[in-house]
Design an enzyme around this catalytic site. Structure first.
Site, PDB file in Angstrom:
ATOM      1  N   SER A 149      80.541  43.969   4.485  1.00 25.74           N
ATOM      2  CA  SER A 149      82.119  43.932   4.154  1.00 25.74           C
ATOM      3  C   SER A 149      82.554  42.763   3.669  1.00 25.74           C
ATOM      4  O   SER A 149      82.190  42.258   2.354  1.00 25.74           O
ATOM      5  CB  SER A 149      82.762  44.219   5.728  1.00 25.74           C
ATOM      6  OG  SER A 149      84.073  44.282   5.606  1.00 25.74           O
ATOM      7  N   ASP A 301      88.475  44.718   0.103  1.00 25.03           N
ATOM      8  CA  ASP A 301      87.539  43.815   0.160  1.00 25.03           C
ATOM      9  C   ASP A 301      86.215  44.487  -0.512  1.00 25.03           C
ATOM     10  O   ASP A 301      86.501  45.614  -1.079  1.00 25.03           O
ATOM     11  CB  ASP A 301      87.274  43.640   1.922  1.00 25.03           C
ATOM     12  CG  ASP A 301      86.937  45.106   2.447  1.00 25.03           C
ATOM     13  OD1 ASP A 301      86.997  46.241   1.945  1.00 25.03           O
ATOM     14  OD2 ASP A 301      86.262  45.084   3.583  1.00 25.03           O
ATOM     15  N   ASP A 305      86.987  49.236   2.090  1.00 27.58           N
ATOM     16  CA  ASP A 305      87.614  49.765   3.512  1.00 27.58           C
ATOM     17  C   ASP A 305      88.642  49.259   3.970  1.00 27.58           C
ATOM     18  O   ASP A 305      89.485  49.945   4.503  1.00 27.58           O
ATOM     19  CB  ASP A 305      86.473  50.145   4.543  1.00 27.58           C
ATOM     20  CG  ASP A 305      85.799  48.750   5.009  1.00 27.58           C
ATOM     21  OD1 ASP A 305      86.069  47.691   4.587  1.00 27.58           O
ATOM     22  OD2 ASP A 305      85.020  49.037   5.822  1.00 27.58           O
TER      23      ASP A 305
END
Length: 575
Positions: A149, A301, A305
């Protein structure tokens, strides 16, 4: 060097022929030159948190590498054969822009194929929400995405999705962890079966784009779309593979991409952190927006998401919205669209989390739908969709800049959410309003809610101990008063108890256990404390609210709320 016995045992195992020569040499080097790093690398096994398994890349049991991910995949393969006996098993694998993501994805594919499981492997990096979509689209039992992430460049991760398209939840997560922990490293099957690995790309992409447009478009006119001036940045991540394409498919023609950040790069060279929650991450996009007089900025990002959004305020200045604000804007817009279409029948729900804004509950009441509130993480919203098939899911989100539109993707989805916020902006501008004006209108209608997040980073073994002690202290010695206001309720999600501190009455909390404490004061403030499940942080979430009688009074009321937040943080000694 004096190595603790448990760490020495793990190190010695990794110096056996089960592990390749490169790994063994790296361990020997650490033993002589970096004993602290050796301890950090082996003192525990990486664990699944709210976002799967995430950690620093390197050798060792506490690192992301071919052996820790291979062991995960072998355990998952064994589990799939157990729970789907005699079934032709299929998985889909995606990966992001990070260093080693593509090679680690191939390792994971090799292990699945070695266990007789058909693998659909994306040929190049793709957004995480597309993995969730592809899993259901291709009829798979599970899916994996290799991503960390928005963590720093040295991190990578391994998210597991189940057949409904959502991330693992109990009991599957615990059962799979048990299978993984029961394995020895020499039981991992690394010998690939190439006949069971199929590369996928354009066909699945087009299906995903089409689905995103269908879920997040709401009869916005061509003129309104053409008139919206958008600045978009992928922050060197995977969204460049999906967001511009989806916006184009939906009819948005004026999309300006930040060129310096358009190239995927695991070093994220133009930002300190590729996290749209951090204002600094959108600095270049904001500068381009001023140059082009843009109406809206959107940044995502690395795994696409989460999204950060900036819009022009009532004075025309570009202003960053927080995750709670974008969540209520998008939820209110969806609710209004469903209402206009006559689709609200009392059999619908929106989703949120225990640390997000209470305004979601207020919106649900206003539109006569349910608001289901779960633990942090979209896997719990996905679980609501699975557990309540009699209810239609409209949309939902959490404060950490994530949103989900409908149920085609069962995770936070910055592709559909970017399109949705552009729909809101385009329609607002066409009617003489703006996104910011619409937010203020919501505050007049439903109350002015203001939230603030403080994240304290505590790295390594000592940091983990400090975080744990902070939670113990707050749990064993609960605050009776915050900012001069009595604490009326304390929710302890680890003990599953909500206690009225004025009457002493207790009631059971009906969500899974989690290390979260939430204080409620008599003036309506809400203060939550929670260790992060994916980062070495402890987070404090503050929510306050007040009545707003007119848009003109918004600055005055906001100043009052800002002072209240500052006083609460000072009282808690966390600023």
């Amino acid at each position: 060097m004096d190595i603790p016995h448990n760490i020495l045992a793990a190190v010695n195992e990794w110096l056996t022929p089960t592990f390749d020569g490169e790994t063994q040499e790296a361990i020997k080097e650490m033993m002589t030159t970096s004993p602290k790093e050796l301890e950090e690398s082996f003192y525990k096994n990486l664990e699944f948190g709210t976002g799967g398994m995430r950690g620093v890349m390197g050798v060792g049991t506490n690192r992301i590498n071919k052996y820790t991910l291979g062991k995960n995949t072998q355990g998952l393969s064994n589990y799939m054969h157990e729970v789907f006996p005699g079934k032709s098993l299929k998985v889909v694998i995606a990966f992001d822009c990070r260093h080693n993501s593509n090679t680690l994805a191939k390792v994971v594919a090799d292990v699945f194929s070695a266990n007789g499981i058909k693998v659909y492997l994306f040929s190049d990096m793709r957004p995480t929400p597309e993995l969730s979509f592809a899993l259901k689209h291709l009829g798979c039992q599970a899916g994996i995405v290799l991503t960390a992430s928005h963590n720093p460049p040295e991190y990578n991760g391994y998210k597991v999705y189940w057949e409904d398209g959502g991330q693992l939840v109990p009991p599957q997560d615990g059962e799979i962890i048990n299978r993984i922990e029961a394995l020895r490293y020499d039981q991992i099957k690394f010998a690939s079966n190439p006949d069971l690995i199929e590369y996928i790309d354009v066909v699945v992409d087009e299906a995903f784009f089409t689905s995103s447009v269908a879920n997040a478009s709401f009869n916005t006119s061509k003129a309104a779309k053409d008139n919206l001036n958008i600045v978009f940045t992928s922050l060197h991540g995977t969204s460049i593979k999906a967001v511009p394409q989806t916006l184009a498919k939906a009819g948005y023609t004026n999309v300006n991409i930040v060129p310096e950040q358009a190239e995927p790069n695991g070093d994220f060279p133009t930002v300190k952190s590729p996290n749209p929650e951090e204002p600094e991450a959108l600095t270049m996009a904001m500068a381009l927006a001023e140059k082009l007089n843009a109406d809206i900025v959107v940044g995502t990002d690395p795994d696409c998401d989460r999204l950060g959004v900036a819009v022009r305020n009532t004075e025309g200045k570009m202003t960053l919205l927080n995750g709670n604000q974008t969540m209520v804007l998008m939820t209110a817009f969806l609710l209004e669209q469903w209402k206009r279409q006559g689709k609200i029948t009392g059999k619908q729900f929106i989703g949120s989390t225990i640390v997000s804004t209470p305004m979601m509950l207020t919106l649900a009441d206003a539109y006569e739908v349910e608001c289901k509130v779960g633990l942090t993480g979209f896997k719990w919203i996905a679980k609501f969709i699975k557990d309540f098939p009699e209810l239609e899911f409209i949309g939902g989100g959490e404060e950490s800049f994530g949103f989900m539109v409908g149920d085609a993707v069962r995770d936070k989805d910055a592709v559909a959410a970017t399109l949705l916020i552009c729909e809101i902006a385009a329609q607002a501008k066409a009617s003489g309003s703006s996104v910011y004006q619409e937010l203020l209108n919501l505050y007049v209608d439903h109350g002015f809610y203001k939230e603030y997040l403080v994240s304290l980073t505590k790295k390594g073994i000592d940091g983990l101990r400090e975080i744990n002690q902070m939670m113990v202290d707050m749990r064993e010695n609960p605050l009776k008063e915050i900012n001069g206001q009595r604490v009326v309720m304390l929710e302890d999600y680890k003990k599953s108890i909500a206690k009225n501190l004025l009457t002493g009455e207790e009631e059971a909390l009906k969500v899974p256990k989690s290390d979260v404490l939430i204080y409620y004061t008599e003036d309506g403030a809400k203060i939550a404390a929670r260790p992060s499940g994916t980062e070495p942080k402890i987070k404090f979430y503050v929510s306050v609210n007040a009545t707003l009688d007119s848009v003109q009074n918004a600055p005055k009321v906001e100043a009052i709320l800002d002072d209240k937040i500052k006083n609460i943080l000072t009282d808690l000694n966390i600023i």
